[in-house]
Design a protein around this motif. Structure first.
Motif, PDB file in Angstrom:
ATOM      1  N   SER A  31       0.822  -1.159   0.022  1.00 51.66           N
ATOM      2  CA  SER A  31       0.076  -0.081   0.205  1.00 51.66           C
ATOM      3  C   SER A  31       0.808   1.428   0.036  1.00 51.66           C
ATOM      4  CB  SER A  31      -0.922   0.008   1.192  1.00 51.66           C
ATOM      5  OG  SER A  31      -1.738   1.001   1.010  1.00 51.66           O
ATOM      6  N   CYS A  32       1.787   1.306   0.887  1.00 49.23           N
ATOM      7  CA  CYS A  32       2.331   2.606   1.168  1.00 49.23           C
ATOM      8  C   CYS A  32       3.964   2.310   0.394  1.00 49.23           C
ATOM      9  CB  CYS A  32       2.911   2.929   2.475  1.00 49.23           C
ATOM     10  SG  CYS A  32       1.450   3.030   3.387  1.00 49.23           S
TER      11      CYS A  32
ATOM     12  N   ALA B 145       0.628  15.589   1.446  1.00 52.90           N
ATOM     13  CA  ALA B 145       0.389  14.242   1.501  1.00 52.90           C
ATOM     14  C   ALA B 145      -0.861  13.523   1.192  1.00 52.90           C
ATOM     15  CB  ALA B 145       0.573  13.969   3.343  1.00 52.90           C
ATOM     16  N   GLY B 146      -0.957  12.077   1.208  1.00 50.68           N
ATOM     17  CA  GLY B 146      -2.126  11.661   0.680  1.00 50.68           C
ATOM     18  C   GLY B 146      -3.334  11.669   1.728  1.00 50.68           C
ATOM     19  N   ALA B 147      -3.108  11.831   3.084  1.00 57.19           N
ATOM     20  CA  ALA B 147      -4.298  12.070   3.836  1.00 57.19           C
ATOM     21  C   ALA B 147      -4.663  13.793   3.616  1.00 57.19           C
ATOM     22  CB  ALA B 147      -3.798  11.902   5.347  1.00 57.19           C
TER      23      ALA B 147
ATOM     24  N   GLU C  44      -6.734  13.734   0.694  1.00 57.97           N
ATOM     25  CA  GLU C  44      -8.085  13.039   0.955  1.00 57.97           C
ATOM     26  C   GLU C  44      -8.912  14.082   1.748  1.00 57.97           C
ATOM     27  OE1 GLU C  44      -7.935   9.574   3.240  1.00 57.97           O
ATOM     28  OE2 GLU C  44      -6.185   8.763   2.296  1.00 57.97           O
TER      29      GLU C  44
ATOM     30  N   HIS D 185      -7.741   1.860   3.305  1.00 60.92           N
ATOM     31  CA  HIS D 185      -6.694   2.527   4.258  1.00 60.92           C
ATOM     32  C   HIS D 185      -7.386   3.321   5.244  1.00 60.92           C
ATOM     33  CE1 HIS D 185      -3.007   5.059   4.954  1.00 60.92           C
ATOM     34  NE2 HIS D 185      -2.436   3.816   4.330  1.00 60.92           N
TER      35      HIS D 185
ATOM     36  N   THR E  74      -6.506   6.133   6.805  1.00 62.53           N
ATOM     37  CA  THR E  74      -6.776   7.519   6.472  1.00 62.53           C
ATOM     38  C   THR E  74      -8.114   7.908   6.030  1.00 62.53           C
ATOM     39  OG1 THR E  74      -5.725   7.355   4.367  1.00 62.53           O
ATOM     40  CG2 THR E  74      -4.345   8.145   6.043  1.00 62.53           C
ATOM     41  N   ASN E  75      -8.667   6.863   5.226  1.00 59.63           N
ATOM     42  CA  ASN E  75     -10.135   7.268   4.661  1.00 59.63           C
ATOM     43  C   ASN E  75     -11.103   7.529   5.600  1.00 59.63           C
ATOM     44  OD1 ASN E  75      -9.972   5.055   1.422  1.00 59.63           O
ATOM     45  ND2 ASN E  75      -8.663   6.792   2.412  1.00 59.63           N
TER      46      ASN E  75
ATOM     47  N   THR F 118     -10.375   2.486  -3.486  1.00 61.03           N
ATOM     48  CA  THR F 118      -9.200   2.319  -3.854  1.00 61.03           C
ATOM     49  C   THR F 118      -9.348   1.137  -4.814  1.00 61.03           C
ATOM     50  OG1 THR F 118      -8.442   2.688  -1.537  1.00 61.03           O
ATOM     51  CG2 THR F 118      -6.693   1.897  -2.989  1.00 61.03           C
TER      52      THR F 118
ATOM     53  N   ASP G 221      -8.960   6.972  -4.171  1.00 61.14           N
ATOM     54  CA  ASP G 221      -7.786   7.044  -3.476  1.00 61.14           C
ATOM     55  C   ASP G 221      -6.758   6.474  -4.193  1.00 61.14           C
ATOM     56  OD1 ASP G 221      -5.547   6.513  -1.781  1.00 61.14           O
ATOM     57  OD2 ASP G 221      -6.723   5.751  -0.159  1.00 61.14           O
TER      58      ASP G 221
ATOM     59  N   ALA H 182      -3.479   7.047  -3.918  1.00 61.44           N
ATOM     60  CA  ALA H 182      -2.084   6.970  -2.990  1.00 61.44           C
ATOM     61  C   ALA H 182      -1.215   5.995  -3.928  1.00 61.44           C
ATOM     62  CB  ALA H 182      -2.311   6.704  -1.645  1.00 61.44           C
TER      63      ALA H 182
ATOM     64  N   ASN I 112      -0.302  10.084  -4.594  1.00 61.97           N
ATOM     65  CA  ASN I 112       0.764  10.243  -3.726  1.00 61.97           C
ATOM     66  C   ASN I 112       1.789  10.172  -4.599  1.00 61.97           C
ATOM     67  OD1 ASN I 112      -1.014  10.069  -1.573  1.00 61.97           O
ATOM     68  ND2 ASN I 112       0.085   8.540  -0.173  1.00 61.97           N
TER      69      ASN I 112
ATOM     70  N   HIS J  57       4.788  10.810  -3.701  1.00 55.18           N
ATOM     71  CA  HIS J  57       5.868   9.985  -3.092  1.00 55.18           C
ATOM     72  C   HIS J  57       5.548   8.358  -3.126  1.00 55.18           C
ATOM     73  CE1 HIS J  57       2.453  11.373  -0.404  1.00 55.18           C
ATOM     74  NE2 HIS J  57       2.649  10.582   0.400  1.00 55.18           N
ATOM     75  N   LYS J  58       4.505   8.011  -3.697  1.00 57.36           N
ATOM     76  CA  LYS J  58       4.709   6.241  -3.570  1.00 57.36           C
ATOM     77  C   LYS J  58       4.738   5.969  -5.165  1.00 57.36           C
ATOM     78  CE  LYS J  58       1.595   5.860   0.601  1.00 57.36           C
ATOM     79  NZ  LYS J  58       0.335   5.466   0.885  1.00 57.36           N
TER      80      LYS J  58
HETATM   81  C1  PLP Z   1      -0.477   5.732   1.905  1.00 57.32           C
HETATM   82  C2  PLP Z   1      -1.811   5.780   1.767  1.00 57.32           C
HETATM   83  C3  PLP Z   1      -2.699   6.809   2.025  1.00 57.32           C
HETATM   84  C4  PLP Z   1      -2.239   7.903   3.020  1.00 57.32           C
HETATM   85  O1  PLP Z   1      -1.244   8.651   2.373  1.00 57.32           O
HETATM   86  P1  PLP Z   1      -0.244   9.407   3.243  1.00 57.32           P
HETATM   87  O2  PLP Z   1       0.619  10.401   2.333  1.00 57.32           O
HETATM   88  O3  PLP Z   1       0.662   8.618   4.127  1.00 57.32           O
HETATM   89  O4  PLP Z   1      -1.038  10.260   3.898  1.00 57.32           O
HETATM   90  C5  PLP Z   1      -4.050   6.770   1.649  1.00 57.32           C
HETATM   91  N1  PLP Z   1      -4.413   5.704   0.800  1.00 57.32           N
HETATM   92  C6  PLP Z   1      -3.799   4.675   0.549  1.00 57.32           C
HETATM   93  C7  PLP Z   1      -4.488   3.429  -0.063  1.00 57.32           C
HETATM   94  C8  PLP Z   1      -2.316   4.582   1.304  1.00 57.32           C
HETATM   95  O5  PLP Z   1      -1.425   3.584   0.517  1.00 57.32           O
END
Ligand code: PLP
Length: 508
Positions: A98-99, A158-160, A163, A192, A194-195, A236, A265, A267, A289, A291-292
């Protein structure tokens, strides 16, 4: 340059530290000897400003901070020892599901370090920063192309944060439609964490949709929960089990029919880059994201970027200002007419955006598609190797990541997912994500990424197969070779100490 002699100060020698290992090392405070300094440029003839001249007296501390005083040599040794205790994407495989933690090409850092990018003050006017604006505008344009959306904000860091921004856009849109009473957001139970957190933060209520026997969203449960109070759904896809939601078009249609919006999502976009697009599946809002999926080093929570892209009807609500190409061909900052306002100071994590832009240009469209194909191929290959040893909770073919379980191994030999993860550290790999998604007991969520070679994958597979033969009691002692052993996670969570003061709590 002049360096003060190391032994000029009283106090004698700094304690010598072992190289890399588990023995307690002196903290930087214990290494401190009054008067020790690092190298610095010689003083000039110019008068120095005193603290009182620079800062109003009321803001000054009554006494100086008790900071460690060390020689440059001791400081560099200390920092270098610390970096050797770390595991990182630069060191080896980091199969965190995921991350995504993939290797990031150094060329991206080089580009982000160009003085024309790194040396600009964020409040410099558009007339002096046309290159930066063009870079951001082009990046936004490419992200729209990749997601199938029409407008984007690059601000969320960031991803969160993306969102939350996306959900605030959802709210703004419903309010503009006279539908401000809608208060529910649907989220699958595989989502995830954060959702639901973002849903709560944006003032909405979470309604959970179960996963069915296929590992996909339960369509009957969805139909059951869709009503006039639903503001939207967050999905997702592929979901966090690594499985593609095959009913996605029907899901989007059903939510739209009920008056809701469909949030993607994104990310982790690694499986679909250049293959399919959220826009084509019917999504209205997408966060990514960078960064991912692209290249932004983000270990230790360090700066990311979570741009949010939207379909045409949501564009006027986006946060601003947005880098925009003007009629004359130049670039300027423009805030959309019904903007929800800023979600970050300045322009987001701009150098993270520059890294992602570089990564995209280096790969090109066909290269990005190969990233996705490589990510899926590597994950499928690895899952195949683990087949029959680890449990596979769902039969469907996975995409860029997969989830296996040690439920059977735990029953037979007490081997838990946590033990496998900790043992893997001894084998020289980072652990995968564990105990997520929550719907699989003893879950190991593995994402090898496209950056690992077949040889590395084979080494990772052999390590996982070897560990699976061990019993829980022995594996439960791992990790025994890392600088830090098995930590008491319950105590760490309950008695979290977010600040550190060497005088009160020396590390031991
Ligand atoms: C990592 C991730 C997030 C959150 O992203 P952050 O940059 O860590 O805030 C949300 N949803 C999924 C599926 C993720 O893998």
């Amino acid at each position: 340059m002049t360096a003060p002699p190391v032994d000029a100060a009283p106090g004698g020698q700094a304690r010598s530290a072992p190289l890399i290992g588990r023995d307690a090392e002196p903290t930087i405070f214990e290494m401190s000897v009054p008067g020790r300094r690092a190298w610095s440029f010689p003083r000039t003839e110019l008068p120095e400003w005193s603290a009182e001249e620079l800062v109003p007296g009321a803001y000054l501390r009554p006494e100086l901070l008790d900071l460690p005083e060390v020689s440059e040599r001791d400081l560099v040794g200390h920092m270098t020892r610390l970096t050797h205790r770390q595991y990182s994407v630069d060191l080896g495989a980091y199969p965190l599901g995921s991350c995504t933690m993939k290797y990031n090409p150094k060329a991206c850092d080089e580009a982000a370090g160009l003085p024309g990018l790194a040396g600009i003050h964020p409040s410099a006017p558009a007339s002096l920063t046309q290159g930066w604006l063009e870079l951001l505008w082009r990046l936004g344009d490419i992200l729209c192309e990749i997601t199938g959306m029409s407008a984007v904000t690059l601000q969320p860091p960031a991803g969160a944060a993306g969102e939350l921004t996306g959900l605030l856009l959802m709210r703004a849109w419903h309010q503009a439609q006279g539908q401000g009473h809608r208060h529910k957001v649907l989220i699958p139970d595989s989502a995830h964490g954060t959702n639901p957190a973002s849903v709560t933060l944006s003032g909405y209520d979470t309604v959970t949709i179960p996963t069915d026997h296929r590992g996909l969203l339960d369509m009957a449960a969805l139909a059951d929960r869709l009503d006039g109070a639903v503001a939207g759904i967050m999905l997702t896809n592929p979901n966090t089990l690594g499985l593609f939601e095959e009913d996605i078009v029907q899901i989007a249609q059903a939510v739209h029919r009920a008056g809701g919006l469909v949030y993607y999502d994104g990310a982790n976009l690694n499986a679909i880059l250049g293959v399919t697009r959220p826009g084509d599946m019917g999504f209205d809002i997408v966060h990514l994201n960078l960064h991912k999926t692209f290249a932004v080093p983000h270990g230790g929570g360090g700066p990311g970027a979570g741009p949010v892209a939207v379909s045409p009807r949501l564009a006027e609500f986006l946060p601003g200002p947005i880098p925009t190409r003007m009629d004359g061909g130049g670039f300027d900052w423009v805030t959309p007419p019904r903007s929800i306002g800023r979600v970050h100071s300045w322009h987001g994590n701009a150098l993270a955006l520059a890294r992602a832009y570089t990564y995209i240009l280096l790969n090109g469209g066909d290269g990005l598609r190969r990233v996705a194909e490589g990510a899926v191929l590597n994950a499928r290959w690895l899952r195949q190797r683990l087949e029959g040893t680890y449990d596979s909770p769902f039969e469907r073919p996975n995409l860029h990541e997969f989830v296996v379980s040690t439920a059977t191994l735990k029953r037979k030999r007490g081997l838990r997912a946590l033990d496998v993860a900790k043992r893997l550290l001894e084998e020289g790999f980072h652990a995968p994500t564990v105990y997520f998604p929550l719907i699989v007991a003893e879950a190991l969520m593995i994402e090898p990424t496209e950056t690992e070679s077949p040889q590395t994958l084979e080494a990772l597979a052999s390590a996982l197969l070897r560990i699976a033969k061990e019993d829980g009691e022995e594996a439960g002692k791992a990790p025994r070779t890392t600088p830090v052993g098995r930590v008491d996670e319950a105590r760490a969570a309950r008695r979290l100490i977010p600040t550190w003061d060497a005088r009160e709590r020396p590390i031991s």
